[in-house]
Design a protein around this motif. Structure first.
Motif, PDB file in Angstrom:
ATOM      1  N   UNK A   1     -21.048  -5.662  10.136  1.00 42.19           N
ATOM      2  CA  UNK A   1     -20.279  -4.531  10.641  1.00 42.19           C
ATOM      3  C   UNK A   1     -18.862  -4.898  11.084  1.00 42.19           C
ATOM      4  N   UNK A   2     -18.554  -6.182  11.132  1.00 39.08           N
ATOM      5  CA  UNK A   2     -17.194  -6.596  11.527  1.00 39.08           C
ATOM      6  C   UNK A   2     -16.222  -6.282  10.386  1.00 39.08           C
ATOM      7  N   UNK A   3     -15.007  -5.791  10.711  1.00 42.54           N
ATOM      8  CA  UNK A   3     -14.063  -5.452   9.640  1.00 42.54           C
ATOM      9  C   UNK A   3     -13.601  -6.698   8.879  1.00 42.54           C
ATOM     10  N   UNK A   4     -13.431  -6.551   7.553  1.00 39.26           N
ATOM     11  CA  UNK A   4     -12.856  -7.635   6.746  1.00 39.26           C
ATOM     12  C   UNK A   4     -11.339  -7.547   6.897  1.00 39.26           C
ATOM     13  N   UNK A   5     -10.746  -8.581   7.485  1.00 39.07           N
ATOM     14  CA  UNK A   5      -9.324  -8.523   7.819  1.00 39.07           C
ATOM     15  C   UNK A   5      -8.431  -8.287   6.614  1.00 39.07           C
ATOM     16  N   UNK A   6      -8.866  -8.814   5.446  1.00 39.29           N
ATOM     17  CA  UNK A   6      -7.993  -8.749   4.276  1.00 39.29           C
ATOM     18  C   UNK A   6      -8.015  -7.363   3.617  1.00 39.29           C
ATOM     19  N   UNK A   7      -8.964  -6.511   3.996  1.00 33.67           N
ATOM     20  CA  UNK A   7      -9.030  -5.200   3.340  1.00 33.67           C
ATOM     21  C   UNK A   7      -7.921  -4.285   3.854  1.00 33.67           C
ATOM     22  N   UNK A   8      -7.298  -3.578   2.923  1.00 38.81           N
ATOM     23  CA  UNK A   8      -6.061  -2.853   3.228  1.00 38.81           C
ATOM     24  C   UNK A   8      -6.196  -1.889   4.411  1.00 38.81           C
TER      25      UNK A   8
ATOM     26  N   UNK B   1      -0.629  -2.514   9.735  1.00 43.20           N
ATOM     27  CA  UNK B   1       0.583  -1.910   9.162  1.00 43.20           C
ATOM     28  C   UNK B   1       0.279  -0.686   8.305  1.00 43.20           C
ATOM     29  N   UNK B   2      -0.975  -0.503   7.932  1.00 43.66           N
ATOM     30  CA  UNK B   2      -1.312   0.687   7.138  1.00 43.66           C
ATOM     31  C   UNK B   2      -2.072   1.742   7.952  1.00 43.66           C
ATOM     32  N   UNK B   3      -2.145   1.551   9.272  1.00 41.76           N
ATOM     33  CA  UNK B   3      -2.746   2.586  10.134  1.00 41.76           C
ATOM     34  C   UNK B   3      -1.987   3.894   9.945  1.00 41.76           C
ATOM     35  N   UNK B   4      -2.693   4.964   9.864  1.00 44.85           N
ATOM     36  CA  UNK B   4      -2.038   6.268   9.772  1.00 44.85           C
ATOM     37  C   UNK B   4      -1.566   6.631   8.377  1.00 44.85           C
ATOM     38  N   UNK B   5      -1.803   5.766   7.388  1.00 50.66           N
ATOM     39  CA  UNK B   5      -1.405   6.102   6.017  1.00 50.66           C
ATOM     40  C   UNK B   5      -2.171   7.341   5.555  1.00 50.66           C
ATOM     41  N   UNK B   6      -1.469   8.271   4.943  1.00 50.12           N
ATOM     42  CA  UNK B   6      -2.133   9.491   4.440  1.00 50.12           C
ATOM     43  C   UNK B   6      -2.142   9.557   2.915  1.00 50.12           C
ATOM     44  N   UNK B   7      -1.490   8.565   2.297  1.00 48.80           N
ATOM     45  CA  UNK B   7      -1.494   8.487   0.833  1.00 48.80           C
ATOM     46  C   UNK B   7      -2.202   7.196   0.449  1.00 48.80           C
TER      47      UNK B   7
ATOM     48  N   UNK C   1       2.695  -0.015  -5.551  1.00 50.18           N
ATOM     49  CA  UNK C   1       1.909  -1.060  -4.876  1.00 50.18           C
ATOM     50  C   UNK C   1       2.835  -2.126  -4.308  1.00 50.18           C
ATOM     51  N   UNK C   2       3.741  -2.619  -5.157  1.00 48.38           N
ATOM     52  CA  UNK C   2       4.677  -3.672  -4.708  1.00 48.38           C
ATOM     53  C   UNK C   2       5.511  -3.174  -3.524  1.00 48.38           C
ATOM     54  N   UNK C   3       5.996  -1.937  -3.671  1.00 52.72           N
ATOM     55  CA  UNK C   3       6.873  -1.370  -2.653  1.00 52.72           C
ATOM     56  C   UNK C   3       6.188  -1.275  -1.292  1.00 52.72           C
ATOM     57  N   UNK C   4       4.983  -0.694  -1.259  1.00 47.43           N
ATOM     58  CA  UNK C   4       4.360  -0.470   0.063  1.00 47.43           C
ATOM     59  C   UNK C   4       3.699  -1.734   0.607  1.00 47.43           C
ATOM     60  N   UNK C   5       3.420  -2.695  -0.267  1.00 41.28           N
ATOM     61  CA  UNK C   5       2.940  -3.986   0.257  1.00 41.28           C
ATOM     62  C   UNK C   5       4.098  -4.712   0.940  1.00 41.28           C
ATOM     63  N   UNK C   6       5.251  -4.631   0.299  1.00 43.09           N
ATOM     64  CA  UNK C   6       6.462  -5.265   0.826  1.00 43.09           C
ATOM     65  C   UNK C   6       6.946  -4.561   2.101  1.00 43.09           C
ATOM     66  N   UNK C   7       6.934  -3.232   2.048  1.00 44.96           N
ATOM     67  CA  UNK C   7       7.485  -2.438   3.157  1.00 44.96           C
ATOM     68  C   UNK C   7       6.501  -1.318   3.514  1.00 44.96           C
ATOM     69  N   UNK C   8       5.474  -1.675   4.316  1.00 45.08           N
ATOM     70  CA  UNK C   8       4.410  -0.701   4.624  1.00 45.08           C
ATOM     71  C   UNK C   8       4.918   0.548   5.338  1.00 45.08           C
ATOM     72  N   UNK C   9       6.114   0.449   5.939  1.00 42.49           N
ATOM     73  CA  UNK C   9       6.639   1.598   6.695  1.00 42.49           C
ATOM     74  C   UNK C   9       7.285   2.631   5.763  1.00 42.49           C
TER      75      UNK C   9
END
Lengths: 196, 419
Positions: free
Chosen positions: A52-59, A64-70, A130-138
């Protein structure tokens, strides 16, 4: 249904192809008789360790991706089972839009019934996103259903296709039921005619 | 609001139920609530329910055809993606989500866009040990798991024409694994002979009119399709999947591809992620791969013909102690027929568990789950990550290949066991 007009939000990159609905929500969550809380099971197999522990590597576990709606995913997203729970899990988690090079037919239909906008863009655009939001999650992405466009901060606009009727339903938050019921006379005539 | 056409609406219990004979009081609470909710709703709205407590019950895609409900020319929908199965009868049949189930119950209608057409022609003769399951796994391996999105398949050609209805159902069943919501086979004498006399089949003069109409439900000779694919049945061999989508399959004598053999970066990424999950190596053969569990059943391969063929392979042999093997008939009728033929004894004596009708280990929504890391030789339809239980590794294959794997404890070429 919650209408969908314009979404201004950050995005989470899910660099996976053929994400099936068993991955989106495993079958053991399907015995629930209500939709509420389905987001807890979202991607559970790849999001959590067996204890039940979260896998840290999962997006979705990255701060930095908290609150993502897309959600930005690979080709053939939503393949497999017809479970609408897959859509409910995504919306319950907070997603309003999935961008991918292509979607499985049943998942695509189910999304439209729940105000989740499936946006099909060419694979090279998805790779770039993918490249863009990995580089700049904001990065703020603007998904405009009226214009059928995805806009990026650098001014790029990417057009997407959607059925005209489905678009109206989403913009207005209408479901099919009222429309079908307005065709009552035609339904009765069909039912009165012999099948053969 | 009422159900518009209760007499055209049917329900059964398959996904969540245990396939061991246990009292509902001992079921997991959520499955028991789901079953009770279904009973109450069917009672309230006048829908025929084939209950686990009654004489008729099983997987919806086995029971529907068995009862003669599935007929050529019909539009059939169900809240399950394997509704494509019913296309074997020349019906347009596809899975829908919960919202659309609601629309159908209320209005008997669905708003649809006309799908694109995709002809899949399989000519030639299947070799010994090569089955309908191998045809459909080969089609998906060639065309990709998403290759049918937006299309309806029509399966045609001499190899398809010669198939029994059970085999045609196996093929149409997995249209969805090929990305197509529906797959169809034009009805013919095999179809009519199978339907005739079943409880819901037309009778008497009505039957003659029905058959005359059904005979018209074929594509025109000069019909054109949006896409086409041709397969030579003579060149097919028993198939096994090695990955985590149903397109990741190879012939039993073949080798898993290596990343250098794949041009497409997305395919390479899929392969690496699949091999990591499956604990397999690029370039390895599937023949000889040890297995832990064997599951024979599901809406793909849980019919009497499937059980007969599997029983012929295991007869007089033993499942090693290290392997758990299950046979789960697709319906109570399949189970009763198998028991009348003594198939249950053949399986039991070989060390298989003989279960009640249901979906069982196809989807791990009940108490039949494979453990993490276990290799499952499975006659079902999906090798998705976690499909048969969290961490479980599914190898999809035909019933005779699964039977052969069961008694050898590893994947073997079933043709070597057939003299």
């Amino acid at each position: 249904m919650q209408p969908f007009r314009t979404l201004t939000a950050t995005a989470a990159p899910l660099r996976l192809e053929n994400v099936d609905t068993d991955q989106i929500i495993p079958a053991r969550y399907l015995t629930a008789v209500t939709k509420e809380g389905m987001g807890k099971g979202l991607f559970s197999g790849i999001r959590y360790h067996p204890d039940g522990a979260p896998k840290e590597e999962f997006v979705l576990n990255k701060a930095e991706h908290d609150g993502a709606q897309v959600l930005i995913a690979g080709r053939n997203f939503g393949s497999g089972s017809s479970r609408e729970h897959a859509v409910w899990a995504l919306t319950d988690h907070g997603f309003r839009c999935v961008i991918a090079p292509g979607f499985a037919d049943i998942f695509y239909n189910n999304s439209l019934k729940n105000g989740l906008l499936p946006v099909a863009l060419p694979e090279e655009v998805v790779n770039m996103l993918w490249d863009l939001v990995e580089e700049a999650p904001e990065t703020i992405i603007v998904v405009n259903l009226t214009d059928q466009s995805v806009a990026l901060p650098d001014g790029q606009h990417h057009h997407f296709e959607i059925d005209a009727f489905r678009k109206i339903c989403l913009l207005e938050g209408l479901d099919d039921m009222g429309y079908i019921m307005s065709k009552e006379a035609a339904i009765e005539a069909y039912e009165a005619a012999p099948a053969f | 609001m009422k159900v518009r056409r209760p007499e055209r609406t049917f329900a059964t219990m398959d996904h969540a139920i245990p396939t061991r004979n246990v009292d509902i009081a001992l079921w997991p609470m959520d499955a028991a609530i789901q079953v009770r909710t279904l009973r109450e709703n069917c009672e309230e709205f006048g829908v025929t329910l084939w209950d686990i407590n009654g004489p008729i019950q099983g997987i919806v895609h086995v029971v529907g055809p068995e009862m003669g409900i599935t007929q050529p020319g019909m539009t059939i929908v169900c809240g399950d993606s394997h509704t494509s199965t019913h296309g074997a009868f020349g019906a347009l049949a596809f899975g829908i989500g919960t919202s659309e189930v609601g629309h159908v119950l209320a209005t008997q209608c669905l708003l649809q866009k006309r799908p694109k057409t995709f002809a899949i022609t399989v000519d030639g003769e299947l070799g010994k040990g090569v089955t309908a399951k191998d045809i459909i796994l080969a089609i998906i391996a060639q065309n990709g798991a998403g290759g049918g999105a937006g299309y309806v398949f029509e399966y045609r050609g001499s190899a398809i024409r010669r198939l029994s209805m059970a085999n045609r159902m196996t093929i149409c069943n997995m249209s969805i694994e090929g990305g197509a919501r529906a797959g169809m086979i034009a009805p013919d004498e095999t179809t009519f002979a199978w339907i005739e006399g079943r409880p819901y089949a037309p009778k008497g003069e009505h039957w003659d009119r029905a058959v005359a109409y059904w005979k018209t439900l074929v594509s025109d000779e000069d019909a054109t399709f949006d896409r086409e694919l041709k397969l030579d049945a003579n060149k097919l061999e028993p198939m096994v999947t090695y990955g985590t989508n149903p397109g990741q399959g190879i012939g039993v004598t073949g080798r898993i591809p290596t990343t250098s053999e794949l041009e497409d970066p997305a395919e390479r990424r899929s392969l690496l992620s699949a091999l990591d999950y499956m604990g397999l190596q690029a370039g390895q053969k599937m023949e000889g791969q040890p297995i832990d569990i064997v599951f024979i059943g599901s809406c793909t391969n849980g019919r009497i013909e499937d059980l007969r063929e599997a029983a012929a392979i295991v007869k007089g042999k033993q499942v090693p102690d290290s392997v758990q093997a299950l046979v789960v008939p697709g319906s109570k009728a399949v189970k009763a027929q198998a028991e009348a033929e003594g198939l249950d004894r053949i399986f039991s004596e070989a060390g298989f568990e003989w279960r009640g009708a249901g979906c069982s280990m196809c989807l791990a929504m009940n108490d039949d789950k494979a453990g993490a890391g276990k290799y499952v030789a499975s006659t079902s339809n999906r090798n998705f990550q976690g499909r048969q239980g969290p961490g479980a590794r599914s190898l999809l294959m035909s019933p005779i290949m699964a039977a052969a794997a069961a008694v050898n404890g590893r994947v073997v070429d079933v043709r070597e066991m057939m003299s």
